[in-house]
Design a protein around this motif. Sequence first.
Motif, mmCIF file in Angstrom:
data_model
loop_
_atom_site.group_PDB
_atom_site.id
_atom_site.type_symbol
_atom_site.label_atom_id
_atom_site.label_comp_id
_atom_site.label_asym_id
_atom_site.label_seq_id
_atom_site.Cartn_x
_atom_site.Cartn_y
_atom_site.Cartn_z
ATOM 1 N N CYS A 1 -5.498 -2.937 4.199
ATOM 2 C CA CYS A 1 -5.759 -1.993 5.313
ATOM 3 C C CYS A 1 -6.691 -0.955 4.906
ATOM 4 O O CYS A 1 -7.671 -1.299 3.959
ATOM 5 C CB CYS A 1 -4.205 -1.206 5.012
ATOM 6 S SG CYS A 1 -4.224 -0.531 3.113
ATOM 7 N N CYS B 1 0.649 -1.353 0.002
ATOM 8 C CA CYS B 1 0.101 0.102 0.046
ATOM 9 C C CYS B 1 0.933 1.167 -0.110
ATOM 10 O O CYS B 1 1.780 1.310 0.737
ATOM 11 C CB CYS B 1 -1.154 0.016 1.504
ATOM 12 S SG CYS B 1 -1.594 1.569 1.562
ATOM 13 N N SER C 1 0.383 4.150 0.800
ATOM 14 C CA SER C 1 0.075 4.975 2.192
ATOM 15 C C SER C 1 0.687 4.401 3.237
ATOM 16 O O SER C 1 1.284 5.125 4.004
ATOM 17 C CB SER C 1 -1.375 5.258 2.154
ATOM 18 O OG SER C 1 -1.944 5.843 1.055
ATOM 19 N N CYS C 2 0.441 3.146 3.736
ATOM 20 C CA CYS C 2 0.719 2.569 5.039
ATOM 21 C C CYS C 2 1.917 1.496 4.741
ATOM 22 O O CYS C 2 2.322 1.128 5.884
ATOM 23 C CB CYS C 2 -0.512 2.057 5.826
ATOM 24 S SG CYS C 2 -1.339 0.763 5.137
ATOM 25 N N CYS D 1 -6.677 2.030 4.012
ATOM 26 C CA CYS D 1 -6.293 3.439 3.102
ATOM 27 C C CYS D 1 -7.192 3.444 2.057
ATOM 28 O O CYS D 1 -7.331 2.252 1.343
ATOM 29 C CB CYS D 1 -4.898 3.265 2.799
ATOM 30 S SG CYS D 1 -3.697 3.289 4.263
HETATM 31 ZN ZN ZN Z 1 -2.734 1.209 3.441
#
Ligand code: ZN
Length: 191
Positions: free
Chosen positions: A167, A155, A157-158, A169
């Motif tokens: 996740c 991911c 973002s995370c 996101c």
């Molecule tokens: Zn994420």
Amino acid sequence: MQFDLRQLARNGGDDHLDRTFQPAQFDTPEAKDEDYAVVAPVHLVLDVHKDRDAYRVTGRVQTRLRLECGRCLEPFEIPVDSVFELRYVPAPANAGPGPAHHGHGEVVEAEVAEDDLTTAYYKNETLDLGELVHEQFVLALPMKPLCSDACKGLCPSCGTNLNKGTCDCKPAWKDPRLEALQGILDRNKES
Ligand SMILES: [Zn+2]
Ligand SMILES: [Zn+2]
């Protein structure tokens, strides 16, 4: 991991080699910069044929390499089973000390225009089998190493490995067609 070419003369100009190297033999300081790690014994079979001051080398190398996936960064292994045919010529005298320059020197390319064999250099009447094997590994590496074609990656973002989990996101992008549809739905709601 050297092959003494003077030995060849004693064998009448031809030699056959069958050697197995352990992964630890490739665990050198230079190997830290490589995109691969050797994880199985390396089986190398070579036929060396002397042709004036050049040597024609045909052979096969087999092992397994560990790579890092370009999407999820997890390690994965690939089998290597490569056949090759090389022409070894004496290293140019002006090459100086240091690692032998392999491959595409312009001078040598002109010299060996009579065939399409890849050119490599030998020095001190010795073939550097470690260098030979390394070149074959580099040729065997995939352009884009992936643990699987279906790898979902991380991911953005995370950093969650999306092959192993999910996740919360939201995807950073929106499909413009869906956005238009959402607009219509919203208007209908209002009326
Ligand atoms: Zn994420
Ligand atoms: Zn992956």
